[in-house]
Design an enzyme around this catalytic site. Structure first.
Site, mmCIF file in Angstrom:
data_model
loop_
_atom_site.group_PDB
_atom_site.id
_atom_site.type_symbol
_atom_site.label_atom_id
_atom_site.label_comp_id
_atom_site.label_asym_id
_atom_site.label_seq_id
_atom_site.Cartn_x
_atom_site.Cartn_y
_atom_site.Cartn_z
ATOM 1 N N GLY A 43 0.846 -1.193 0.000
ATOM 2 C CA GLY A 43 0.000 0.000 0.000
ATOM 3 C C GLY A 43 0.874 1.232 0.000
ATOM 4 N N GLY A 46 3.995 0.579 2.352
ATOM 5 C CA GLY A 46 4.856 -0.489 1.843
ATOM 6 C C GLY A 46 5.370 -0.204 0.438
ATOM 7 N N SER A 285 -16.889 9.583 1.044
ATOM 8 C CA SER A 285 -15.803 10.423 1.565
ATOM 9 C C SER A 285 -16.288 11.494 2.518
ATOM 10 C CB SER A 285 -15.076 11.103 0.416
ATOM 11 O OG SER A 285 -14.252 12.118 0.918
ATOM 12 N N ARG A 338 -14.293 13.041 13.005
ATOM 13 C CA ARG A 338 -15.062 11.832 12.723
ATOM 14 C C ARG A 338 -15.672 11.198 13.956
ATOM 15 N NH1 ARG A 338 -10.950 9.165 8.260
ATOM 16 N NH2 ARG A 338 -11.438 10.712 6.686
ATOM 17 N N LEU A 470 -3.353 8.974 4.499
ATOM 18 C CA LEU A 470 -2.519 8.963 3.298
ATOM 19 C C LEU A 470 -1.205 9.651 3.603
ATOM 20 C CD1 LEU A 470 -5.179 9.790 0.551
ATOM 21 C CD2 LEU A 470 -4.427 7.585 1.402
#
Lengths: 667, 251, 200
Positions: A43, A46, A285, A338, A470
């Site tokens: 990902g 990695g 999203s 969130r 991210l």
């Protein structure tokens, strides 16, 4: 003094990383060729680490269970990636990104790590643009930004609702270049099933070739685990079907401490579940909260009318709607973090205001955004006195340009048109802040074993802000690990190639073979999914959005008995020597059944509310989360002692020198 | 609804394949196609038979892992979706559904409905990148403004998920849409322009070596592509290739 | 394929133009025909044209064989009509039909006009008119023209795409042009054949 040494460099916060990079050992280019590094997972963390390490000259072996590195689940991240570029001139800075992230994480993250993350965030954007990642741009040709929950500036870079995809494909491109050069040896459709420790150091892995079923021994001088999060312990989550904890869990059982396992992020905007057969949940999203307003009806009779189909939500008058986030948190409104948004949705639904059949859905409404954008667009286009229909049409065009792919995805799944009727959403398990404990160098408690990205626990504390995952994955992979791993590998330049036929490798291989054989010969009566579903229900009911001591104790007991039942009664058809998806699932669920118990244990121990962890016994008079800094300002790192229920707790005290601990308020 | 499934089964890479018939009952129209296959597999496991192997992962249409040739079409009858996003409301009670793997010399069958698409990875390794190393000091991201239209077109091309539907659906099993999407993305951006000549030559050479067929512009790929990748990209790659063939230095 | 295709398209357009003269005036046609048979430039172009045909045919067959081999295992159930047009999928079939016709056509006209004794006719026009007097002859020709039309329906716009000419502004126009063009060719040639059959 705890046994845990985070190895945080001395000196002022803002100089730590620079100083550290200057102080640590480096391996000379000629020696790098002789050093092997295994990276598990391809990902963002990695993939970025594999590419960067190979560029530096190391010989990299990369593993992924999918058929190509490009499939890793980072690809599904939608909204964006944060970076303290201050392109919008709204006063953003490294410190502000650092501050927002520590605060958003409810003060359960390590200051030095987070500051470093904020520091390298700007480099990530530069790097990705250089790779050809097509971020959204303004008409002037410069990069566009949007804002995300829990933050008062626009610092999120994005590529429509497919930012994760574009970033991952960037990392995959960089990997492809090294694969072409032979610097990365790529092992697709391989699953790591054991970590091999030789002389106290991580020296390799045992992997199963998922196509042929062969059990392979792979040696290296260091092992990097970038295998993602463990949200699938809940069965239903926004994770990919194959996402699993196995690599991390095997390392845990070989001595890597597991930190804050109970910190799970429940994402507020997912498509609600529709039936028992459901296999996964789909995220919408968080960026949608920029323009969507969340509400439920004010009156119960309207709720009933909507559920029975007698009333359409678009017909409900403004004054009969409860925009509960705007009501409760006027400063941040729909853009609260969130954890706050998720709990607020649960609170309304628990009180009986859920708007679908199951009572587990709230509205995310774009009606006012469409009209607002429509008016702007009409003005820009020079349309005088536009009719409401024209405004709506123009507004829909603007919204489509921003979120088109998300709206399409929603319509395909639900068969509802979100331009015309509000979306229905409900919280779902999305991300796990917890993970393998790592020090400042991202090394686990096993020398030579590193963890990066979601697989480690590091930077998000008890709650992750949007567009931070991210950032962290790429920061770890591109800019942190490639440097810090050199410090360790510098000691290995004379070691030579690691043999893969030592007794330690043979023993590890035997363990793997034994487990596979046991599963295949079990001949029980129930499928793997049967157990996984039941585990998921226990986890969601008792270790989900809100927890209490009684429920957690019950969960521990239930998971234990379910685990016993699994090993007695699971049925795994097929053979070991070939592609066998049921066998793969069985191994993963076996690990989830142990992890689940540890999560409940950790949650039971942490009797405070913080971030993604809402403990019912610990709340303010207004029902807001009550954090207990005096008792719980530490990282819980659990050591495996032979049984999931007997894990031993180690505490890494968190000290905050550059930031003041405050009760979070988004009001 | 109740359905009859005709599914291609093949025990291993070198085994001989066959079509098998299965029945599934009580399928909800809200199920995704793969959830319907989950139901079948649960049935098979309960009977002690081996479940049908198929590739899937994210189940939200972005990872590109799921495939399946359903009733004669890649990713089934719906448009703009992958198989995992295809919902059973597109079928009727009593329907017979054919389910087959992608068919191409360059995508050999691994088992049942699972194929090996590593040929795509090899094409990517031949040139699907910008040769830039990781470093903390590449130039600032805003140093080169990029016209929004170019950035948008590059993005549209870059949304390819590498699922292989284009190959599966093309009567020639051609991979031109896939390859051209990457060539286009990088040719449209200043960062990628530097290597455009060699990129297109190397990627096309690799594509041909892998055994994909040639493009005859039927346009089927564009119709079946779950991400709506445009044929414009193939034309752009043709231009790039023509130019590169004529201007590349002799090595 | 695209280059030779466009070249052949130019030729066929010219061919149609000259043939249309048979419906207008006997002398004009004979004159044009004579010009085509004697002009030195045209004589050279004849070889280029022959080469164009040959390359187009050989490449087309080669391409088809290669493309077939890219999918050794066929689908048990396939629905290509869901995503592509008939003409684009049948290029080799329509191409082969046109090729068979071409052989016939060359034997009857080209060979006769150039090397033969013109079956005893003293001018090109009479040869044409007489041959089309036979119903089966006309039928074969009309069928061949339909095949050619279908071939061109895809071939015209496909040639532009293959050469990289795809633009949001011009491609729709090219596609429309192609659709009109293939009808003109098929209908034009057929009209000539039917005209002479009816008048015979």
């Amino acid at each position: 003094m705890s046994v845990l040494d985070a190895k945080i460099p001395q000196g002022p916060l803002k100089d730590k990383w620079t100083k550290h990079k200057n102080d640590i050992n480096v391996v000379n280019p000629a020696n790098k060729r002789l050093i092997d590094v295994i990276v598990v997972g391809t990902g963002l963390a990695g993939g970025a680490a594999s590419a960067s390490l190979a560029e530096m000259g190391y010989s990299v072996k990369a593993f992924c269970f999918q058929d190509s590195p490009r499939r890793a689940h980072s690809i599904a991240a939608q909204g964006g990636i944060n970076a303290a570029k201050n392109y919008q001139n709204d006063g953003d800075s490294t410190y502000r990104l650092f501050y927002d992230t520590v605060k958003g994480g409810d003060y359960r993250a390590r200051e030095a790590n987070v500051y470093r993350l904020a520091e390298v965030s700007a480099n990530i954007i530069d790097q990705c643009v250089a790779q050809g990642v097509p971020f959204a741009r303004e008409y002037g040709g410069l990069l566009d930004n949007r804002s995300f929950g829990g933050v008062l500036v626009s610092r999120t870079f994005y590529a429509k609702g497919q930012t994760g995809q574009q970033l991952l494909l960037g990392a995959y491109s960089a990997m492809s270049r090294q694969i072409g050069k032979g610097k990365i040896k790529m092992y697709n459709r391989h699953e790591m099933l054991e970590l091999v420790i030789v002389g106290g150091k991580a020296r390799g892995i045992i992997a199963r070739n998922l196509v042929t079923g062969e059990i392979e021994r792979h040696s290296a001088h260091a092992v990097v685990l970038a295998s993602g999060g463990y949200g699938n312990v809940f069965f239903l989550s926004t994770n990919a079907m194959g996402s699993n904890v196995t690599a991390a869990w095997k390392a845990h059982k070989k001595g890597a401490y597991f930190a804050n396992p109970c910190f799970t992020q429940i994402h507020p905007t997912c498509i609600p579940r529709s039936g028992e057969y459901q296999s996964k949940l789909t995220l919408m999203s968080e960026s949608l909260r920029n323009d969507g307003r969340i509400w439920v009806p004010k009156k119960k009779e309207d709720v009933m009318a909507i559920r029975e189909g007698r009333l359409s939500p678009t017909d409900l008058r403004e004054e009969d709607r409860d925009y509960y986030l705007e009501r409760r948190y006027p400063a941040f409104g729909n853009l609260v973090p969130r954890d706050v948004a998720s709990r607020a949705a649960k609170e309304r639904c628990d009180a009986g205001y859920g708007v679908n059949d199951t009572g587990e859905a709230v509205y995310l409404d774009f009606g006012s955004a469409i009209m607002r954008y429509g008016k702007e667009k009409a003005m820009v286009d020079g349309i005088t006195n536009p009719t409401e229909d024209v405004i709506r049409e123009l507004g829909e065009q603007v919204v489509e340009a921003k979120y088109g792919n998300l709206f399409q995805m929603y319509e395909k799944i639900t068969d509802d048109n979100p331009y015309k009727t509000p979306m229905k959403i409900y919280p779902a398990v999305h991300y796990t802040m917890g993970g393998i404990w790592v020090d400042y160098n991202l090394m686990t408690t096993i020398p030579g074993c590193y963890a990066a990205g979601e697989a480690n626990f590091s930077d998000h504390g008890a709650n992750r802000l949007g567009a931070s995952a991210l950032m962290q994955g790429l920061a770890d992979g591109y800019f942190v690990l490639p440097y810090t791993i050199g410090d360790y590998l510098a000691g290995d330049i004379r070691t030579g190639a690691i043999p893969n036929d030592s007794p330690e490798f043979m023993e590890a291989e035997k363990q793997v073979r034994d487990q596979i054989e046991k599963l295949l010969k079990n001949n029980g009566s129930k499928s793997v999914d049967h157990f996984h579903r039941r585990l998921g229900k226990i986890m969601w009911d008792h270790v989900g959005m809100a927890r209490n001591g009684e429920g957690l104790k019950q969960a521990i007991a239930e998971i234990r008995s379910l685990r016993d039942e699994f090993w007695k009664d699971v049925r795994v058809p097929g053979k070991a020597n070939g592609l066998n998806p049921e066998l793969e699932k069985a191994g993963r669920v076996a690990d989830f059944l142990e992890l689940g118990e540890l999560m409940a244990l950790d949650a039971l121990h942490r009797s405070e509310s913080c971030g993604g962890h809402f403990r019912e016994e610990s709340q303010t008079d207004e029902g807001e989360a009550l954090r207990k800094d005096d008792e719980f300002a530490f990282v819980s790192a659990w050591e495996w002692t032979g049984d999931a229920g007997e894990a031993k707790l180690h505490k890494e005290e968190l000290t905050f020198n550059d930031i003041e601990l405050k009760q979070r308020s988004y009001k | 609804m109740n359905l009859t499934l005709k599914i291609y089964r093949q025990d291993g890479p070198n085994a001989k394949g066959r079509m098998e018939t299965y029945q599934v009952a009580d399928i909800s129209e809200h199920m995704s196609f793969l959830e319907m296959l989950d139901v079948l597999n649960e049935q098979l496991v309960a009977k002690g038979e081996e479940p049908v192997a198929f590739d899937h992962d994210c189940r939200e249409g972005i990872c590109g892992m799921c495939s399946l040739y359903i009733n004669g079409e890649a990713h089934g009858p719906d448009r703009g979706v992958t198989t995992c996003q295809l919902h059973m409301r597109k079928f009727k009670d009593g329907d017979t559904i054919y389910i087959e793997p992608w068919r191409s010399k360059a995508f050999p069958v691994v088992k049942d409905l699972v194929v090996d698409r590593s040929s795509f990875d090899r094409i990517m390794a031949a040139g699907g990148f910008v040769s830039v190393n990781t470093s903390g000091n590449t130039q600032d991201a805003n140093a080169i403004p990029i016209p929004k239209t170019d950035a948008d077109k590059a993005f549209d091309a870059a949304t390819c998920i590498g699922c292989g539907a284009c190959v599966a659906t093309c009567k020639n099993a051609s991979a031109m849409l896939f390859v051209s999407a990457k060539v286009s993305q990088l040719a449209l951006l200043p960062q990628g322009k530097v290597e455009r000549t060699h990129r297109v030559l190397n990627m096309v050479e690799r594509m041909d070596k892998e055994g994909f067929g040639n493009c005859t512009n039927t346009g089927a790929c564009e119709v079946e592509c779950p991400k709506g990748i445009s044929l414009e990209n193939i034309a752009r790659m043709n231009r790039e290739y023509l130019k590169a063939s004529l201007t590349a230095d002799k090595d | 394929m695209a280059l030779t295709g466009l070249f052949l398209i130019t030729f066929i357009t010219l061919h149609l133009a000259i043939n249309l003269l048979t419906m207008v005036s006997k002398d004009a046609f004979n004159e044009a025909s004579h010009f085509m048979a004697t002009n030195p430039l045209i004589q050279v172009m004849q070889y280029v044209l022959a080469a164009g045909f040959l390359i187009h045919i050989v490449m087309g067959i080669n391409l088809t064989l290669k493309n077939k081999s890219a999918r050794p295992e066929k689908y048990a159930y396939n629905r290509p009509s869901a995503n592509s047009g008939f003409s684009s999928r049948s290029m080799i079939i329509t191409g082969m039909l046109v090729l068979v016709f071409l052989v016939l056509h060359l034997r009857d006209y080209f060979v006769e006009l150039k090397f033969g004794d013109m079956n005893g006719f003293d001018n090109d026009y009479d040869l044409v008119v007489t041959l089309f007097g036979m119903w089966y002859y006309t039928l074969i020709y009309v069928l061949a023209f339909i095949a050619l039309g279908i071939h061109l329906n895809h071939g015209f716009q496909s040639a532009f795409q293959s050469m990289g000419a795809n633009h949001s502004r011009y491609t729709p126009l090219i596609k429309k042009l192609g659709a009109v063009y293939c009808v003109i060719i098929a209908a034009g040639f057929s009209a000539i054949a039917i005209f002479h059959f009816v008048n015979a």
